[in-house]
Design a protein around this motif. Structure first.
Motif, PDB file in Angstrom:
ATOM      1  N   LEU A  37      41.310  46.173  46.561  1.00  0.00           N
ATOM      2  CA  LEU A  37      40.761  47.060  45.539  1.00  0.00           C
ATOM      3  C   LEU A  37      41.144  46.696  44.111  1.00  0.00           C
ATOM      4  CD1 LEU A  37      41.185  50.479  47.381  1.00  0.00           C
ATOM      5  CD2 LEU A  37      39.098  49.125  47.102  1.00  0.00           C
ATOM      6  N   GLY A  38      41.748  45.517  43.923  1.00  0.00           N
ATOM      7  CA  GLY A  38      42.000  45.049  42.563  1.00  0.00           C
ATOM      8  C   GLY A  38      43.412  45.258  42.069  1.00  0.00           C
ATOM      9  N   ASP A  39      43.643  44.802  40.840  1.00  0.00           N
ATOM     10  CA  ASP A  39      44.958  44.770  40.202  1.00  0.00           C
ATOM     11  C   ASP A  39      45.931  43.912  41.006  1.00  0.00           C
ATOM     12  OD1 ASP A  39      44.148  46.175  38.025  1.00  0.00           O
ATOM     13  OD2 ASP A  39      45.489  47.875  38.305  1.00  0.00           O
ATOM     14  N   TYR A  40      45.581  42.645  41.065  1.00  0.00           N
ATOM     15  CA  TYR A  40      46.450  41.644  41.698  1.00  0.00           C
ATOM     16  C   TYR A  40      47.531  41.190  40.718  1.00  0.00           C
ATOM     17  CZ  TYR A  40      41.967  41.795  43.982  1.00  0.00           C
ATOM     18  OH  TYR A  40      40.808  42.274  44.561  1.00  0.00           O
ATOM     19  N   CYS A  41      47.311  41.449  39.449  1.00  0.00           N
ATOM     20  CA  CYS A  41      48.149  40.916  38.373  1.00  0.00           C
ATOM     21  C   CYS A  41      48.957  42.018  37.682  1.00  0.00           C
ATOM     22  CB  CYS A  41      47.267  40.258  37.309  1.00  0.00           C
ATOM     23  SG  CYS A  41      46.086  39.065  37.935  1.00  0.00           S
ATOM     24  N   ASP A  42      49.922  41.566  36.886  1.00  0.00           N
ATOM     25  CA  ASP A  42      50.637  42.399  35.913  1.00  0.00           C
ATOM     26  C   ASP A  42      51.612  43.382  36.564  1.00  0.00           C
ATOM     27  OD1 ASP A  42      48.965  41.070  34.209  1.00  0.00           O
ATOM     28  OD2 ASP A  42      47.826  42.823  33.578  1.00  0.00           O
ATOM     29  N   GLY A  43      52.862  43.026  36.502  1.00  0.00           N
ATOM     30  CA  GLY A  43      53.906  43.889  37.035  1.00  0.00           C
ATOM     31  C   GLY A  43      55.101  43.063  37.455  1.00  0.00           C
ATOM     32  N   TRP A  44      55.138  42.687  38.728  1.00  0.00           N
ATOM     33  CA  TRP A  44      56.209  41.839  39.221  1.00  0.00           C
ATOM     34  C   TRP A  44      55.946  40.391  38.837  1.00  0.00           C
ATOM     35  CZ3 TRP A  44      59.842  45.111  40.061  1.00  0.00           C
ATOM     36  CH2 TRP A  44      59.515  46.393  40.485  1.00  0.00           C
ATOM     37  N   SER A  45      56.878  39.508  39.163  1.00  0.00           N
ATOM     38  CA  SER A  45      56.889  38.162  38.563  1.00  0.00           C
ATOM     39  C   SER A  45      55.972  37.156  39.225  1.00  0.00           C
ATOM     40  CB  SER A  45      58.326  37.611  38.598  1.00  0.00           C
ATOM     41  OG  SER A  45      58.793  37.532  39.947  1.00  0.00           O
ATOM     42  N   ASP A  71      43.221  42.642  36.222  1.00  0.00           N
ATOM     43  CA  ASP A  71      42.621  41.341  36.492  1.00  0.00           C
ATOM     44  C   ASP A  71      41.680  40.951  35.355  1.00  0.00           C
ATOM     45  OD1 ASP A  71      43.889  41.623  39.031  1.00  0.00           O
ATOM     46  OD2 ASP A  71      42.173  42.821  39.672  1.00  0.00           O
ATOM     47  N   ALA A  72      40.948  41.946  34.838  1.00  0.00           N
ATOM     48  CA  ALA A  72      40.054  41.694  33.704  1.00  0.00           C
ATOM     49  C   ALA A  72      40.847  41.272  32.466  1.00  0.00           C
ATOM     50  CB  ALA A  72      39.226  42.939  33.408  1.00  0.00           C
ATOM     51  N   LEU A  73      41.990  41.911  32.245  1.00  0.00           N
ATOM     52  CA  LEU A  73      42.819  41.560  31.094  1.00  0.00           C
ATOM     53  C   LEU A  73      43.406  40.152  31.248  1.00  0.00           C
ATOM     54  CD1 LEU A  73      44.637  44.979  30.699  1.00  0.00           C
ATOM     55  CD2 LEU A  73      43.040  43.975  29.040  1.00  0.00           C
ATOM     56  N   THR A  74      43.822  39.819  32.454  1.00  0.00           N
ATOM     57  CA  THR A  74      44.350  38.476  32.706  1.00  0.00           C
ATOM     58  C   THR A  74      43.263  37.435  32.506  1.00  0.00           C
ATOM     59  OG1 THR A  74      46.004  39.303  34.266  1.00  0.00           O
ATOM     60  CG2 THR A  74      45.411  36.984  34.446  1.00  0.00           C
ATOM     61  N   LEU A  75      42.078  37.706  33.001  1.00  0.00           N
ATOM     62  CA  LEU A  75      40.967  36.769  32.832  1.00  0.00           C
ATOM     63  C   LEU A  75      40.621  36.594  31.361  1.00  0.00           C
ATOM     64  CD1 LEU A  75      38.736  34.985  33.971  1.00  0.00           C
ATOM     65  CD2 LEU A  75      37.340  37.049  34.290  1.00  0.00           C
ATOM     66  N   GLU A  76      40.644  37.671  30.611  1.00  0.00           N
ATOM     67  CA  GLU A  76      40.359  37.567  29.175  1.00  0.00           C
ATOM     68  C   GLU A  76      41.355  36.628  28.494  1.00  0.00           C
ATOM     69  OE1 GLU A  76      39.665  40.444  25.259  1.00  0.00           O
ATOM     70  OE2 GLU A  76      40.692  41.231  27.018  1.00  0.00           O
ATOM     71  N   TRP A  77      42.631  36.744  28.868  1.00  0.00           N
ATOM     72  CA  TRP A  77      43.645  35.839  28.307  1.00  0.00           C
ATOM     73  C   TRP A  77      43.371  34.398  28.713  1.00  0.00           C
ATOM     74  CZ3 TRP A  77      47.589  33.684  31.684  1.00  0.00           C
ATOM     75  CH2 TRP A  77      48.434  32.776  31.015  1.00  0.00           C
ATOM     76  N   LEU A  78      43.022  34.165  29.967  1.00  0.00           N
ATOM     77  CA  LEU A  78      42.765  32.803  30.436  1.00  0.00           C
ATOM     78  C   LEU A  78      41.548  32.197  29.749  1.00  0.00           C
ATOM     79  CD1 LEU A  78      43.420  33.214  34.278  1.00  0.00           C
ATOM     80  CD2 LEU A  78      44.811  31.911  32.646  1.00  0.00           C
ATOM     81  N   GLU A  79      40.558  33.028  29.445  1.00  0.00           N
ATOM     82  CA  GLU A  79      39.321  32.523  28.846  1.00  0.00           C
ATOM     83  C   GLU A  79      39.421  32.352  27.338  1.00  0.00           C
ATOM     84  OE1 GLU A  79      35.854  34.122  31.885  1.00  0.00           O
ATOM     85  OE2 GLU A  79      36.474  35.417  30.231  1.00  0.00           O
ATOM     86  N   THR A  80      40.216  33.204  26.686  1.00  0.00           N
ATOM     87  CA  THR A  80      40.224  33.210  25.220  1.00  0.00           C
ATOM     88  C   THR A  80      41.573  32.876  24.601  1.00  0.00           C
ATOM     89  OG1 THR A  80      40.821  35.552  25.007  1.00  0.00           O
ATOM     90  CG2 THR A  80      38.475  35.030  25.310  1.00  0.00           C
TER      91      THR A  80
END
Length: 244
Positions: A37-45, A71-80
């Motif tokens: 259901l999402g949010d694979y990123c951001d939190g633990w290391s 995940d959307a925020l992480t992708l935005e960082w990876l893209e921009t």
């Protein structure tokens, strides 16, 4: 032919060690399906590590991956390359650090994976799976801003507000909750209402049991409603704060 089980899995937030424990506990058969259901990123290391693990898992197990707001925020960082201050404070810094352990080629593969995530799915029995919610009275397919699928909290709040108080045929019963047989979400941790297990309100099942904070990671069988949980995710990372 053996009918497989279908599990929905709540927010992971970089807790790869807990995810590995959960997969082991599920004792999966080849026919079993997993809906994340999402949010694979951001939190633990281990955000990057978690994503790579999921990319390998889909090669041996039927998996569907929904997009979460983190995940959307992480992708935005990876893209921009942009590092939004709010994102950094809510787990983004740990995610950036996790990517430093991987090559440019591996990072590009992860970016492609994140670009492939689904905003939502509806199965053959009219069950909706998405990260957060939707606001349009006709369903998520009519949202003007698709971001609502991974940011909205009002759907869950409305389900909690009417639970046990308003019958489905009452004019005050929210129209959004009449569209689907069942709705499965994450996004708003159940620890906010003092629960570390999945919570059902009206037709909505919330499977985010607070893995980013003090709760476990959870898989819920959508047929039996039985659930399997890990140890509290923070216990795998004793020297970290996660999102606490």
């Amino acid at each position: 032919m053996i009918k497989g089980r279908t599990y929905v899995i709540g927010d992971i937030h970089g807790g790869k060690k807990a995810l590995e424990q959960l997969i082991e506990k599920l004792h999966l058969n080849p026919q079993d399906k997993l809906i994340f259901l999402g949010d694979y990123c951001d939190g633990w290391s281990e955000s990057a590590d978690t994503l790579l693990f999921l990319m390998q898992l889909r090669k041996v197990q039927p998996c569907t991956f929904i997009k979460g707001n983190h995940d959307a925020l992480t992708l935005e960082w990876l893209e921009t390359g942009k590092r939004k201050e709010e994102w950094l404070k809510h787990g983004g810094s740990a995610t950036i650090q996790s990517f430093s352990r991987y090559s440019e080629e591996e990072t590009d593969e992860i970016k492609t994976f994140l670009q492939s995530l689904k905003d939502y799915i509806v199965d053959d029995e009219n069950r909706l799976f998405l990260h957060a919610g939707f606001t349009h009275l006709q369903g998520p397919h009519r949202e003007y801003f698709k971001e609502m699928c991974y940011w909205d909290r009002s759907l869950w709040e409305s389900a909690l507000a009417i639970e046990g108080n308003v019958a489905i045929d009452d004019p005050f019963y929210p129209d959004r909750l009449k569209i689907f047989k069942e709705i499965y979400i994450g996004h708003t941790p159940t620890v906010r209402i003092g629960k570390t297990t999945p919570v059902n309100a009206a037709c909505v099942w919330n499977v985010d049991t607070g893995a980013a904070f003090k709760g476990p990671l959870t898989a819920l069988d959508i047929e039996t409603k039985e659930y399997i949980q890990t140890d509290p995710v923070y216990s795998f990372y004793p020297d970290e704060r996660g999102r606490n």
